[in-house]
Motif scaffolding. Structure first.
Motif, mmCIF file in Angstrom:
data_model
loop_
_atom_site.group_PDB
_atom_site.id
_atom_site.type_symbol
_atom_site.label_atom_id
_atom_site.label_comp_id
_atom_site.label_asym_id
_atom_site.label_seq_id
_atom_site.Cartn_x
_atom_site.Cartn_y
_atom_site.Cartn_z
ATOM 1 N N SER A 1 0.838 -1.195 0.000
ATOM 2 C CA SER A 1 0.000 0.000 0.000
ATOM 3 C C SER A 1 0.876 1.250 0.000
ATOM 4 N N ASN A 2 0.292 2.376 -0.430
ATOM 5 C CA ASN A 2 1.026 3.632 -0.259
ATOM 6 C C ASN A 2 0.829 4.197 1.147
ATOM 7 N N GLY A 3 -0.088 3.606 1.907
ATOM 8 C CA GLY A 3 -0.254 3.948 3.317
ATOM 9 C C GLY A 3 -1.173 5.112 3.615
ATOM 10 N N SER A 4 -1.557 5.872 2.615
ATOM 11 C CA SER A 4 -2.265 7.126 2.857
ATOM 12 C C SER A 4 -3.704 6.950 3.327
ATOM 13 N N LEU A 5 -4.308 5.797 3.073
ATOM 14 C CA LEU A 5 -5.720 5.595 3.388
ATOM 15 C C LEU A 5 -5.947 4.610 4.532
ATOM 16 N N ILE A 6 -4.878 4.152 5.163
ATOM 17 C CA ILE A 6 -5.003 3.159 6.227
ATOM 18 C C ILE A 6 -5.401 3.828 7.539
ATOM 19 N N LYS A 7 -6.393 3.261 8.194
ATOM 20 C CA LYS A 7 -6.862 3.761 9.480
ATOM 21 C C LYS A 7 -6.572 2.724 10.572
ATOM 22 N N GLU A 8 -6.425 3.191 11.811
ATOM 23 C CA GLU A 8 -6.138 2.270 12.908
ATOM 24 C C GLU A 8 -7.267 1.263 13.107
ATOM 25 N N LYS A 9 -8.484 1.662 12.839
ATOM 26 C CA LYS A 9 -9.608 0.744 13.032
ATOM 27 C C LYS A 9 -9.511 -0.473 12.116
ATOM 28 N N TRP A 10 -8.811 -0.331 10.973
ATOM 29 C CA TRP A 10 -8.612 -1.494 10.099
ATOM 30 C C TRP A 10 -7.726 -2.513 10.808
ATOM 31 N N PHE A 11 -6.671 -2.043 11.439
ATOM 32 C CA PHE A 11 -5.797 -2.941 12.198
ATOM 33 C C PHE A 11 -6.569 -3.612 13.334
ATOM 34 N N GLN A 12 -7.414 -2.855 13.998
ATOM 35 C CA GLN A 12 -8.183 -3.398 15.112
ATOM 36 C C GLN A 12 -9.067 -4.555 14.667
ATOM 37 N N LYS A 13 -9.576 -4.474 13.450
ATOM 38 C CA LYS A 13 -10.507 -5.490 12.950
ATOM 39 C C LYS A 13 -9.811 -6.621 12.218
ATOM 40 N N TYR A 14 -8.767 -6.290 11.439
ATOM 41 C CA TYR A 14 -8.185 -7.296 10.545
ATOM 42 C C TYR A 14 -6.696 -7.563 10.770
ATOM 43 N N LEU B 1 2.636 -6.032 6.140
ATOM 44 C CA LEU B 1 2.173 -4.831 5.449
ATOM 45 C C LEU B 1 3.388 -4.116 4.897
ATOM 46 N N ALA B 2 3.447 -3.991 3.577
ATOM 47 C CA ALA B 2 4.534 -3.259 2.918
ATOM 48 C C ALA B 2 4.015 -1.885 2.504
ATOM 49 N N VAL B 3 4.702 -0.845 2.934
ATOM 50 C CA VAL B 3 4.324 0.519 2.565
ATOM 51 C C VAL B 3 5.382 1.073 1.619
ATOM 52 N N SER B 4 4.929 1.623 0.516
ATOM 53 C CA SER B 4 5.847 2.167 -0.486
ATOM 54 C C SER B 4 6.328 3.544 -0.061
ATOM 55 N N CYS B 5 7.644 3.722 -0.063
ATOM 56 C CA CYS B 5 8.247 5.022 0.240
ATOM 57 C C CYS B 5 9.514 5.159 -0.583
ATOM 58 N N ASP B 6 9.543 6.125 -1.478
ATOM 59 C CA ASP B 6 10.675 6.271 -2.396
ATOM 60 C C ASP B 6 11.674 7.331 -1.940
ATOM 61 N N SER B 7 11.295 8.128 -0.961
ATOM 62 C CA SER B 7 12.211 9.168 -0.499
ATOM 63 C C SER B 7 11.821 9.606 0.903
ATOM 64 N N PHE B 8 12.817 10.060 1.658
ATOM 65 C CA PHE B 8 12.560 10.623 2.979
ATOM 66 C C PHE B 8 12.683 12.142 2.938
ATOM 67 N N ASP B 9 12.512 12.674 1.744
ATOM 68 C CA ASP B 9 12.454 14.114 1.524
ATOM 69 C C ASP B 9 11.092 14.402 0.886
ATOM 70 N N GLU B 10 10.268 15.218 1.545
ATOM 71 C CA GLU B 10 8.911 15.463 1.054
ATOM 72 C C GLU B 10 8.895 16.100 -0.334
ATOM 73 N N ALA B 11 9.867 16.964 -0.607
ATOM 74 C CA ALA B 11 9.918 17.611 -1.916
ATOM 75 C C ALA B 11 10.165 16.588 -3.023
ATOM 76 N N THR B 12 11.005 15.584 -2.730
ATOM 77 C CA THR B 12 11.266 14.529 -3.712
ATOM 78 C C THR B 12 10.020 13.687 -3.947
ATOM 79 N N ASN B 13 9.294 13.383 -2.879
ATOM 80 C CA ASN B 13 8.040 12.638 -3.033
ATOM 81 C C ASN B 13 7.040 13.411 -3.894
ATOM 82 N N GLN B 14 7.033 14.736 -3.737
ATOM 83 C CA GLN B 14 6.160 15.569 -4.567
ATOM 84 C C GLN B 14 6.547 15.442 -6.041
ATOM 85 N N LEU B 15 7.841 15.472 -6.324
ATOM 86 C CA LEU B 15 8.300 15.361 -7.713
ATOM 87 C C LEU B 15 7.949 14.007 -8.313
ATOM 88 N N ILE B 16 8.026 12.968 -7.506
ATOM 89 C CA ILE B 16 7.731 11.616 -7.979
ATOM 90 C C ILE B 16 6.231 11.421 -8.174
#
Length: 347
Positions: free
Chosen positions: A142-155, A162-177
């Motif tokens: 997942s890209n992680g942006s839509l995951i809520k804690e209640k999902w973990f509580q239920k499932y 759970l693999a979360v996609s992250c291509d950079s630890f710089d927000e500006a770079t993520n914006q460019l991508i």
């Protein structure tokens, strides 16, 4: 005895020998196939079918059940050409067919899989695979942006990784991508999800696609702080008709890095013990990919050529057109400790 009757007798004898050998070989191949089936998929003999032909086992399957996504990553190679999603019962039927054919691990992906979870579609599939099919490993990318804690509580109890996609630890770079939506911080979300994974006993993994915008970045400290069980590092890949070519919805050529650039990135992060690198060569044919219609996708020619759906022709017939390379699957470390019960993690 005259020469011609002798020749005729020899030919007959040869014919009988060949027939006997063929019958023996056919009988042995059936026994080998039966042994493989009785071993529950653990025996290499399962890779031989009744006719002595190699038969592939769908040990690990990536099910891209949706193409829709709320992000616009410029290099994405499963673009939103359709909004089709199978009915839940049909998806479960296909997953059951895969389990009966030897599947041990299912990975739900997209698109963004959580974009369809308002009606618990993804959650119900995860629960079905772990509780009903009793698969050793159930995972999500997942890209992680839509995951809520209640999902973990239920499932969360039914999810191994759970693999979360992250291509950079710089927000500006993520914006460019394009790895972002609005003003939300992708990186803050990543740390929040890591905490939930620890709290609800789900193994946390990170996926990164190395491209022209992040190839010079040093992610060592951030990865160490997050502490994923695996950090999968992909070389940006072009797929004709998806992110390259005239019919593509994206033009990813500007994101592509050379083999040398990719190796330099890997060398820079050689001290990261959880790093799992995947070059284009390793990635192209070593995944069993199911699309939203449950068709295997053959990527050998640099595009995604679909088989017929397993729902229509069954797994054994459809998988013949998958282009899957089991040797490369094993070489890239595709089989690992993928059940959280076996990982012995400290929660």
């Amino acid at each position: 005895m005259p020469l011609s009757p002798l020749v005729a007798s020899l030919k007959m004898l040869l014919h009988l020998c060949v027939s006997a050998l063929y019958s023996l070989g056919n009988a042995l191949s059936k026994l080998i196939w039966i042994k493989g089936a009785r071993d529950g998929g653990t025996s290499p003999a399962q890779w031989v079918d009744r006719n002595g032909q190699q038969a592939m086992t769908p040990t690990s399957v990536n099910y891209h059940f949706t193409r829709k996504c709320n992000y616009k990553c410029g290099f994405c190679f499963h673009t939103a050409k359709t909004s089709f999603v199978l009915p839940l019962d049909e998806a479960k039927r296909g997953l059951k067919l895969l389990k009966e054919s030897g599947m041990e691990k299912i990975n739900f992906s997209g698109g963004e899989p959580f974009i369809h979870d308002k009606g618990d579609f993804l959650g119900q599939l995860v629960q079905f695979c772990k509780q009903d099919l009793q698969l050793p490993s159930v995972s999500i990318v997942s890209n992680g942006s839509l995951i809520k804690e209640k999902w973990f509580q239920k499932y969360g109890v039914y999810l191994d990784i759970l693999a979360v996609s992250c291509d950079s630890f710089d927000e500006a770079t993520n914006q460019l991508i394009g790895r972002t939506q609005g003003r939300k911080s992708h990186i803050e979300g990543l740390f929040k999800i890591r905490t939930w994974c620890q709290q609800y006993r789900v193994a946390f993994k990170i996926n990164s696609v190395i491209n022209t915008f992040n190839v010079d970045e040093d992610m060592t400290e951030s990865i160490a702080e997050l502490g994923p069980v695996r950090w999968k590092v992909f070389q940006c890949l072009l797929i004709d008709g998806e992110n390259a070519g005239e019919s593509a919805l994206r033009e990813a050529e500007r994101f592509v890095v050379s083999d040398q650039q990719f190796q330099e990135f890997l060398s820079r992060h050689s001290g990261v013990s959880c790093l799992v690198p995947e070059s284009n060569e390793k990635m192209r044919n070593s995944y069993l990919i199911l699309d939203e219609y449950m068709r295997f996708l053959d990527c050998r020619e640099g595009r995604k050529d679909p088989s017929k759906s397993i729902l229509d022709v069954g797994v054994k017939e459809a998988i013949r057109f998958s282009g899957f390379d089991e040797n490369m699957f094993l070489m890239r470390g595709g089989k690992y400790l993928w059940s959280k019960a076996d990982m012995k993690l400290e929660w």
